[in-house]
Design an enzyme around this catalytic site. Structure first.
Site, mmCIF file in Angstrom:
data_model
loop_
_atom_site.group_PDB
_atom_site.id
_atom_site.type_symbol
_atom_site.label_atom_id
_atom_site.label_comp_id
_atom_site.label_asym_id
_atom_site.label_seq_id
_atom_site.Cartn_x
_atom_site.Cartn_y
_atom_site.Cartn_z
ATOM 1 N N ASP A 17 11.104 -6.056 9.707
ATOM 2 C CA ASP A 17 9.744 -6.666 9.407
ATOM 3 C C ASP A 17 10.142 -7.955 8.739
ATOM 4 O O ASP A 17 9.608 -8.018 7.557
ATOM 5 C CB ASP A 17 9.158 -5.586 8.660
ATOM 6 C CG ASP A 17 7.683 -6.372 8.320
ATOM 7 O OD1 ASP A 17 6.845 -5.774 7.708
ATOM 8 O OD2 ASP A 17 7.205 -7.490 8.891
ATOM 9 N N ASN B 67 5.488 -1.800 -2.308
ATOM 10 C CA ASN B 67 4.820 -0.469 -1.782
ATOM 11 C C ASN B 67 5.784 0.353 -0.737
ATOM 12 O O ASN B 67 5.421 1.403 -0.803
ATOM 13 C CB ASN B 67 3.711 -1.357 -0.811
ATOM 14 C CG ASN B 67 2.901 -0.091 -0.128
ATOM 15 O OD1 ASN B 67 2.300 0.647 -0.872
ATOM 16 N ND2 ASN B 67 3.316 0.037 0.983
ATOM 17 N N GLN C 187 9.354 1.719 7.404
ATOM 18 C CA GLN C 187 8.892 1.328 6.149
ATOM 19 C C GLN C 187 8.229 2.303 5.388
ATOM 20 O O GLN C 187 6.971 2.140 5.015
ATOM 21 C CB GLN C 187 8.073 -0.051 5.998
ATOM 22 C CG GLN C 187 8.487 -1.201 6.600
ATOM 23 C CD GLN C 187 7.759 -2.349 6.854
ATOM 24 O OE1 GLN C 187 6.483 -2.362 7.472
ATOM 25 N NE2 GLN C 187 8.031 -3.677 6.281
ATOM 26 N N ASP D 42 6.408 4.603 2.520
ATOM 27 C CA ASP D 42 6.011 4.081 1.335
ATOM 28 C C ASP D 42 6.600 4.609 -0.077
ATOM 29 O O ASP D 42 6.821 5.940 -0.046
ATOM 30 C CB ASP D 42 4.444 4.431 1.075
ATOM 31 C CG ASP D 42 3.644 3.234 2.019
ATOM 32 O OD1 ASP D 42 2.272 3.232 1.567
ATOM 33 O OD2 ASP D 42 4.185 2.654 2.714
ATOM 34 N N ARG E 193 5.284 -12.451 -5.766
ATOM 35 C CA ARG E 193 4.017 -12.182 -5.036
ATOM 36 C C ARG E 193 4.139 -10.510 -4.831
ATOM 37 O O ARG E 193 5.368 -10.095 -4.399
ATOM 38 C CB ARG E 193 4.159 -12.955 -3.942
ATOM 39 C CG ARG E 193 3.117 -12.289 -2.625
ATOM 40 C CD ARG E 193 3.550 -12.940 -1.134
ATOM 41 N NE ARG E 193 2.474 -12.523 -0.331
ATOM 42 C CZ ARG E 193 2.738 -11.643 0.557
ATOM 43 N NH1 ARG E 193 3.935 -10.692 0.343
ATOM 44 N NH2 ARG E 193 1.976 -11.223 1.696
ATOM 45 N N ASP F 282 3.423 -7.790 -2.833
ATOM 46 C CA ASP F 282 3.361 -7.534 -1.429
ATOM 47 C C ASP F 282 2.447 -6.126 -0.939
ATOM 48 O O ASP F 282 2.980 -5.372 -1.955
ATOM 49 C CB ASP F 282 4.354 -7.305 -0.536
ATOM 50 C CG ASP F 282 4.196 -7.309 0.937
ATOM 51 O OD1 ASP F 282 4.759 -6.134 1.282
ATOM 52 O OD2 ASP F 282 3.780 -8.377 1.533
ATOM 53 N N LEU G 47 -0.322 1.051 -3.323
ATOM 54 C CA LEU G 47 0.531 1.800 -3.913
ATOM 55 C C LEU G 47 0.260 3.101 -4.171
ATOM 56 O O LEU G 47 1.248 3.942 -3.982
ATOM 57 C CB LEU G 47 0.717 0.791 -5.431
ATOM 58 C CG LEU G 47 1.191 -0.622 -5.395
ATOM 59 C CD1 LEU G 47 1.493 -1.038 -6.965
ATOM 60 C CD2 LEU G 47 2.498 -0.912 -4.546
ATOM 61 N N GLU H 263 -1.116 -9.772 -3.101
ATOM 62 C CA GLU H 263 -1.728 -9.982 -1.824
ATOM 63 C C GLU H 263 -2.565 -8.540 -1.658
ATOM 64 O O GLU H 263 -2.040 -7.732 -0.954
ATOM 65 C CB GLU H 263 -0.382 -10.028 -0.798
ATOM 66 C CG GLU H 263 -0.797 -10.295 0.501
ATOM 67 C CD GLU H 263 -0.295 -9.485 1.611
ATOM 68 O OE1 GLU H 263 -0.427 -9.689 2.726
ATOM 69 O OE2 GLU H 263 0.424 -8.256 1.173
ATOM 70 N N ASP I 244 1.756 -14.280 8.233
ATOM 71 C CA ASP I 244 1.311 -13.379 9.225
ATOM 72 C C ASP I 244 0.394 -13.901 10.084
ATOM 73 O O ASP I 244 0.072 -15.074 10.114
ATOM 74 C CB ASP I 244 0.805 -12.677 8.327
ATOM 75 C CG ASP I 244 1.545 -11.679 7.346
ATOM 76 O OD1 ASP I 244 1.279 -11.210 6.193
ATOM 77 O OD2 ASP I 244 2.728 -11.381 7.840
HETATM 78 O O1 TEU Z 1 1.056 -7.875 4.748
HETATM 79 C C1 TEU Z 1 0.524 -7.017 4.252
HETATM 80 C C2 TEU Z 1 -0.962 -7.005 4.292
HETATM 81 O O2 TEU Z 1 -1.743 -6.716 3.782
HETATM 82 C C3 TEU Z 1 -1.403 -7.166 5.953
HETATM 83 O O3 TEU Z 1 -2.840 -6.971 5.978
HETATM 84 C C4 TEU Z 1 -1.451 -8.680 6.363
HETATM 85 O O4 TEU Z 1 -2.240 -9.179 5.435
HETATM 86 C C5 TEU Z 1 -1.418 -8.677 7.743
HETATM 87 O O5 TEU Z 1 -2.217 -8.053 8.181
HETATM 88 C C6 TEU Z 1 -0.156 -8.213 8.052
HETATM 89 O O6 TEU Z 1 0.243 -9.047 9.210
HETATM 90 C C7 TEU Z 1 2.377 -8.052 3.906
HETATM 91 C C8 TEU Z 1 3.216 -9.210 4.525
HETATM 92 O O7 TEU Z 1 2.618 -10.382 4.361
HETATM 93 C C9 TEU Z 1 3.623 -8.714 5.859
HETATM 94 O O8 TEU Z 1 4.351 -10.098 6.361
HETATM 95 C C10 TEU Z 1 4.435 -7.586 5.948
HETATM 96 O O9 TEU Z 1 4.901 -7.296 7.230
HETATM 97 C C11 TEU Z 1 3.615 -6.636 5.448
HETATM 98 O O10 TEU Z 1 3.029 -6.685 4.161
HETATM 99 C C12 TEU Z 1 4.516 -5.174 5.123
HETATM 100 O O11 TEU Z 1 5.221 -5.406 4.115
#
Ligand code: TEU
Length: 533
Positions: A62, A104, A171, A173, A201, A203, A208, A245, A311
């Protein structure tokens, strides 16, 4: 003079996937040596902070958001020493450094997971993750990667149990009900912040904690945890910024600021797709409504504004009708949709129409909050829909029209991904070297607009007042701050639009304006109304 604790309010952020920016080692893969080499270019854009995507050891299933070791640099990106040199050079150039805290989940390759799957049930080691004997718990938790996952549970043969994952099944959690996980996270924070990192940031932070009977998002436990993390960072690393995020509706997204005691910043995800809706409809309403519906935030907090990132253009926070409209308008190519979004860059989404591209960037640099510019959007880079997942918007930076677009000196064909080479956005025509000497190029236009923004702290710090021009194609607002007030008018329609404006000076032309003025199709104007140009 030391930067103010809320430096992020004056910041202009530049987002860089290190793999995609510059190959310093000659292996066809971008790295810290290459990025450090190109930092002068970043600084010359006028941006004041650089956000680098994950670079920790990872199987890269990823793109690094699947971490196998939080206390090191993946060898493809370089060494810890390369990282230190990067931070040092960035600071020399006045650039703040923002890295990723991906807590996460980890990669299944992380030793924590390998230990957990072999540890007896109920042990601290096992409970680093969330396990269950069935895959039926938490049925209300939505699946985010709808194109690749059909459950948030995955069976682990070794553990003889299911583990919880909100993203890819590789991945798992982390389990935040386990205090050992909290301690491990603080060690990660100490490790990187002690190396001079200025911001992190967070993520996928809404996920969580998970609880029965909930959708596993935005839980009070998650917010309680963020308060402890913030407290720790403020105490030990004052001036460090935490950026959430949290891809959530406004009323849930504002909660990530807490009472100014959780994250300093959060991205305004619902605003982003509505900028695209407004320009497609020639009508300000989608933008006006979402911002009208966005609650006030604490004084010390700041929204992060973006129009694109690494993304897909996420459509998680729109209604079903709005999502259908967005797919119809911007994803005619059947390869464009991905999960709940559209995996295209800004320029192709605007069909290369410079008026529309500049309107979107003009709003990026003037809407209340701090802007995040995605690498390559300053030169109008395209995308490659034949690449998997989101890789099509993460292609090599296009520095010039030489082989590999000047990104790497390896033989052609040996890059991690080919540079864009299509008719409209190919690197032979869309590249930094071609635009550098051209005063009318998009690159120099972006530099100018960032320079103008930085002259007006009101953009990052001003109190906003919205206006309702008769012509609904026009979005108009004023940002008032002690240092000065700016008025912004933007036309979402493909026709001229008239708007009443206060007396002042046009920021770009320096000419005085008053009464009303005519906006070009997709045009916008910034007016300084304190008489300061
Ligand atoms: O994305 C997390 C997230 O909340 C997704 O909703 C995001 O907005 C989008 O839909 C994902 O493509 C973060 C990162 O930005 C993403 O690149 C990672 O793949 C994801 O977390 C998992 O770590």
């Amino acid at each position: 003079m030391p930067a103010p604790l809320d430096w992020y309010k004056d910041a202009v952020f530049y987002e860089v996937p290190i793999r995609s920016f510059m190959d310093g080692s000659g292996d066809g893969f971008g790295d810290f040596a290459g990025l450090t080499e190109r930092l002068d270019y970043v600084a010359a854009l006028g941006v004041t902070a650089i956000w680098v995507l994950p670079f920790y050891p990872s199987p890269l299933r990823d793109d690094g958001y699947d971490i196998a070791d939080y206390h090191a640099v993946d060898e493809r990106y370089g060494t810890l020493e390369d990282f230190r040199r990067f931070v040092e050079r960035a600071h020399e150039l006045g650039l703040k450094v923002v890295t990723e805290l991906v807590i996460n989940h980890t990669s299944i390759d992380h030793p924590w997971f390998q230990r957990a799957r072999r540890a007896p049930a109920g042990t601290i080691e096992r409970d680093f993750y969330v396990w269950s004997d069935t895959d039926e718990r938490f049925p209300d938790a939505r699946i985010i990667f709808t194109f690749s996952e059909d459950s948030n549970w995955a069976w682990d043969e070794v553990a003889g149990a299911y583990y919880w994952h909100r993203f890819f099944s590789h991945q798992p959690d982390l389990n935040y009900d386990n205090p050992a996980v909290h301690a491990a996270v603080l060690e990660i924070v100490d490790f990187w912040l002690s190396m001079g990192v200025d911001g992190m940031r967070l993520d996928a932070v809404p996920y969580l904690y998970v609880r029965d009977g909930t959708n596993g998002e935005n839980l009070p436990e998650t917010h309680a945890y963020l308060k402890t993390l913030r407290g720790y960072v403020d105490q030990h690393y004052p001036g460090t910024m935490l950026l959430a995020e949290a891809n959530q509706w406004p009323e849930d997204a504002v909660a990530y600021f807490g009472d100014g005691d959780e994250c300093h910043m959060n991205f305004h995800f619902p605003l982003m797709p509505r900028l695209y809706m407004a320009i497609a409809r020639g009508d300000r309403t989608p933008v006006r409504e979402i911002l009208a519906g966005t609650p006030e935030i604490p004084d010390s907090s700041q929204w992060g504004i973006f129009v694109r990132n690494h993304d897909e253009l996420t459509l998680e926070m729109v209604t079903d009708d709005e999502r259908a409209f967005m797919f119809d308008t911007y994803a005619q190519d059947p390869r464009a949709p991905l999960n709940v979004g559209i995996r295209r860059r800004l320029a192709p989404l605007m069909n290369g129409d410079h008026r529309k591209i500049r309107l979107m960037l003009g709003l990026l640099f003037s809407l209340p909050g701090s802007p995040f510019l995605y690498y390559g959007d300053e030169i109008g880079m395209g995308d490659e829909l034949d690449l998997p997942d989101r890789d099509g918007v993460r292609t090599p930076m296009q520095w010039d029209d030489s082989p590999n677009a000047g990104f790497s000196r390896v033989p052609e064909g040996e890059l991690y991904a080919p540079p864009i080479a299509d008719e409209q956005f190919g690197y032979d025509r869309v590249n930094v070297a071609a635009q550098q000497p051209d005063p009318d190029s998009q690159l120099n236009w972006v530099r100018r607009i960032i320079a103008e923004r930085r002259k007006h702290p009101a953009f990052g710090r001003g109190k906003v007042d919205w206006f309702e021009p008769a012509d609904e194609a026009v979005l108009a607002y004023r940002l008032a701050h002690g240092t000065g007030t700016v008025f912004v008018a933007a036309n979402f329609a493909d026709r001229p639009a008239i708007v009443d404006v206060p007396d002042g000076v046009d920021v770009f032309s320096g000419r005085r304006v008053s009464g009303s003025l005519t906006l070009d199709p997709y045009g916008f104007r910034w007016i300084s109304i304190t008489g300061r140009a």
